[in-house]
Write an enzyme that holds these catalytic residues in place. Structure first.
Site, PDB file in Angstrom:
ATOM      1  N   LYS A   9       0.842  -1.206   0.000  1.00 22.56           N
ATOM      2  CA  LYS A   9       0.000   0.000   0.000  1.00 22.56           C
ATOM      3  C   LYS A   9       0.877   1.256   0.000  1.00 22.56           C
ATOM      4  O   LYS A   9       2.101   1.170   0.177  1.00 22.56           O
ATOM      5  CB  LYS A   9      -0.925  -0.066   1.215  1.00 22.56           C
ATOM      6  CG  LYS A   9      -1.929  -1.230   1.135  1.00 22.56           C
ATOM      7  CD  LYS A   9      -2.804  -1.299   2.381  1.00 22.56           C
ATOM      8  CE  LYS A   9      -3.835  -2.414   2.269  1.00 22.56           C
ATOM      9  NZ  LYS A   9      -4.700  -2.501   3.477  1.00 22.56           N
ATOM     10  N   TYR A  49     -12.238  -2.882  -3.549  1.00 20.18           N
ATOM     11  CA  TYR A  49     -12.815  -2.941  -2.197  1.00 20.18           C
ATOM     12  C   TYR A  49     -14.351  -2.848  -2.228  1.00 20.18           C
ATOM     13  O   TYR A  49     -14.951  -2.327  -1.279  1.00 20.18           O
ATOM     14  CB  TYR A  49     -12.242  -1.814  -1.334  1.00 20.18           C
ATOM     15  CG  TYR A  49     -10.836  -2.067  -0.816  1.00 20.18           C
ATOM     16  CD1 TYR A  49     -10.526  -3.215  -0.084  1.00 20.18           C
ATOM     17  CD2 TYR A  49      -9.810  -1.140  -1.038  1.00 20.18           C
ATOM     18  CE1 TYR A  49      -9.238  -3.442   0.397  1.00 20.18           C
ATOM     19  CE2 TYR A  49      -8.519  -1.363  -0.550  1.00 20.18           C
ATOM     20  CZ  TYR A  49      -8.245  -2.513   0.166  1.00 20.18           C
ATOM     21  OH  TYR A  49      -6.975  -2.738   0.658  1.00 20.18           O
ATOM     22  N   ASN A 112      -1.835  -0.168   7.373  1.00 15.98           N
ATOM     23  CA  ASN A 112      -1.350  -1.540   7.612  1.00 15.98           C
ATOM     24  C   ASN A 112      -0.534  -2.133   6.456  1.00 15.98           C
ATOM     25  O   ASN A 112      -0.416  -3.351   6.318  1.00 15.98           O
ATOM     26  CB  ASN A 112      -2.491  -2.451   8.053  1.00 15.98           C
ATOM     27  CG  ASN A 112      -3.540  -2.662   6.987  1.00 15.98           C
ATOM     28  OD1 ASN A 112      -3.500  -2.012   5.936  1.00 15.98           O
ATOM     29  ND2 ASN A 112      -4.470  -3.562   7.236  1.00 15.98           N
ATOM     30  N   HIS A 115      -1.691  -5.666   1.376  1.00 18.66           N
ATOM     31  CA  HIS A 115      -2.946  -6.380   1.135  1.00 18.66           C
ATOM     32  C   HIS A 115      -2.621  -7.766   0.598  1.00 18.66           C
ATOM     33  O   HIS A 115      -1.678  -7.932  -0.170  1.00 18.66           O
ATOM     34  CB  HIS A 115      -3.790  -5.633   0.092  1.00 18.66           C
ATOM     35  CG  HIS A 115      -4.818  -6.508  -0.558  1.00 18.66           C
ATOM     36  ND1 HIS A 115      -6.024  -6.774   0.036  1.00 18.66           N
ATOM     37  CD2 HIS A 115      -4.794  -7.211  -1.720  1.00 18.66           C
ATOM     38  CE1 HIS A 115      -6.710  -7.612  -0.741  1.00 18.66           C
ATOM     39  NE2 HIS A 115      -5.982  -7.880  -1.821  1.00 18.66           N
ATOM     40  N   GLU A 126      -8.963 -10.348  -8.310  1.00 15.75           N
ATOM     41  CA  GLU A 126      -8.065  -9.199  -8.107  1.00 15.75           C
ATOM     42  C   GLU A 126      -6.936  -9.195  -9.141  1.00 15.75           C
ATOM     43  O   GLU A 126      -6.550  -8.135  -9.631  1.00 15.75           O
ATOM     44  CB  GLU A 126      -7.504  -9.232  -6.681  1.00 15.75           C
ATOM     45  CG  GLU A 126      -8.579  -8.926  -5.644  1.00 15.75           C
ATOM     46  CD  GLU A 126      -8.164  -9.202  -4.207  1.00 15.75           C
ATOM     47  OE1 GLU A 126      -6.980  -9.540  -3.967  1.00 15.75           O
ATOM     48  OE2 GLU A 126      -9.028  -9.086  -3.317  1.00 15.75           O
TER      49      GLU A 126
HETATM   50  P1  RTP Z   1      -6.685  -6.280   3.019  1.00 13.99           P
HETATM   51  O1  RTP Z   1      -7.873  -6.513   2.099  1.00 13.99           O
HETATM   52  O2  RTP Z   1      -6.107  -4.899   2.911  1.00 13.99           O
HETATM   53  O3  RTP Z   1      -5.654  -7.370   2.918  1.00 13.99           O
HETATM   54  O4  RTP Z   1      -7.248  -6.392   4.496  1.00 13.99           O
HETATM   55  P2  RTP Z   1      -8.192  -7.487   5.109  1.00 13.99           P
HETATM   56  O5  RTP Z   1      -8.815  -8.357   4.065  1.00 13.99           O
HETATM   57  O6  RTP Z   1      -7.402  -8.177   6.149  1.00 13.99           O
HETATM   58  O7  RTP Z   1      -9.285  -6.582   5.814  1.00 13.99           O
HETATM   59  P3  RTP Z   1     -10.611  -5.925   5.245  1.00 13.99           P
HETATM   60  O8  RTP Z   1     -11.641  -6.066   6.309  1.00 13.99           O
HETATM   61  O9  RTP Z   1     -10.918  -6.413   3.863  1.00 13.99           O
HETATM   62  O10 RTP Z   1     -10.204  -4.401   5.195  1.00 13.99           O
HETATM   63  C1  RTP Z   1      -9.494  -3.863   4.113  1.00 13.99           C
HETATM   64  C2  RTP Z   1      -8.611  -2.754   4.608  1.00 13.99           C
HETATM   65  O11 RTP Z   1      -9.409  -1.700   5.132  1.00 13.99           O
HETATM   66  C3  RTP Z   1      -8.729  -1.068   6.196  1.00 13.99           C
HETATM   67  N1  RTP Z   1      -9.536  -1.156   7.416  1.00 13.99           N
HETATM   68  N2  RTP Z   1      -9.703  -0.159   8.233  1.00 13.99           N
HETATM   69  N3  RTP Z   1     -10.521   1.497  10.394  1.00 13.99           N
HETATM   70  C4  RTP Z   1     -10.904   0.220  10.360  1.00 13.99           C
HETATM   71  O12 RTP Z   1     -11.582  -0.279  11.238  1.00 13.99           O
HETATM   72  C5  RTP Z   1     -10.484  -0.594   9.222  1.00 13.99           C
HETATM   73  N4  RTP Z   1     -10.813  -1.854   9.025  1.00 13.99           N
HETATM   74  C6  RTP Z   1     -10.203  -2.214   7.873  1.00 13.99           C
HETATM   75  C7  RTP Z   1      -7.414  -1.788   6.387  1.00 13.99           C
HETATM   76  O13 RTP Z   1      -6.409  -1.095   5.633  1.00 13.99           O
HETATM   77  C8  RTP Z   1      -7.694  -3.145   5.778  1.00 13.99           C
HETATM   78  O14 RTP Z   1      -6.522  -3.783   5.381  1.00 13.99           O
END
Ligand code: RTP
Length: 148
Positions: A9, A49, A112, A115, A126
């Site tokens: 990112k 997303y 974070n 991804h 993707e």
């Molecule tokens: P990623 O897609 O980035 O690998 O992350 P992930 O599946 O583990 O998590 P996801 O729930 O799909 O969330 C995507 C990205 O959104 C941001 N996020 N912010 N502020 C918050 O509560 C929050 N929750 C998620 C993070 O950058 C997350 O990686």
């Protein structure tokens, strides 16, 4: 061969962590199949997303992800989707184990670093979204040193 989409990112690119992240996947034995530096549009990120559109953090996620270039990669190998996410660490870096990328390098969920696709199906979706060209795998000479 199973494939996954791994993305560094904007914060990871700006902080100079691309090399470290690539090195971890290389050392593990996974095969780099494609790599691009991308200035993503909001439209592309909204599609990537799409399942998070109704989340309260979606606007800040869009601001974060459009703040600079990202590095998109396709990695291949045995169970690379699941293991790739283990190597990234938990979504919330405070819950990520030491030794994982997020566990070692970051603190906030909104910064974070990286991804990783969460299933084989989303990986293929993707990869098609971020890489328009055909991705060709070549047979590595080191394969017998990686796999039994
Ligand atoms: P990623 O897609 O980035 O690998 O992350 P992930 O599946 O583990 O998590 P996801 O729930 O799909 O969330 C995507 C990205 O959104 C941001 N996020 N912010 N502020 C918050 O509560 C929050 N929750 C998620 C993070 O950058 C997350 O990686």
């Amino acid at each position: 061969m199973e494939r996954t989409y791994i993305m560094v990112k904007p914060d990871g690119v700006e902080r100079g962590l691309v090399g470290d992240i690539i090195a971890r996947f290389e050392r593990k034995g996974y095969q780099l199949l494609a790599l691009r530096l991308i200035h993503p549009t909001r439209e592309l990120l909204e599609e990537h997303y799409a399942d998070l559109k109704s989340k309260p953090f979606f606007p800040s996620l869009m601001t974060y992800m459009t703040s600079g270039p990202v590095v998109g990669m396709v990695w291949g190998g045995k169970e690379v989707v699941k293991t790739g996410r283990v190597m990234l660490g938990a979504t919330n870096p405070l819950a990520s184990a030491p030794g994982t990328i997020r566990g070692d390098f970051c603190i906030d969920v909104g910064r974070n670093l990286c991804h990783g696709s969460d299933s084989v199906e989303s990986a293929e979706r993707e990869i098609a979204l971020w890489f328009k060209e055909e991705i060709k795998a070549h047979k590595r000479t080191i394969e017998p040193l990686i796999y039994e």
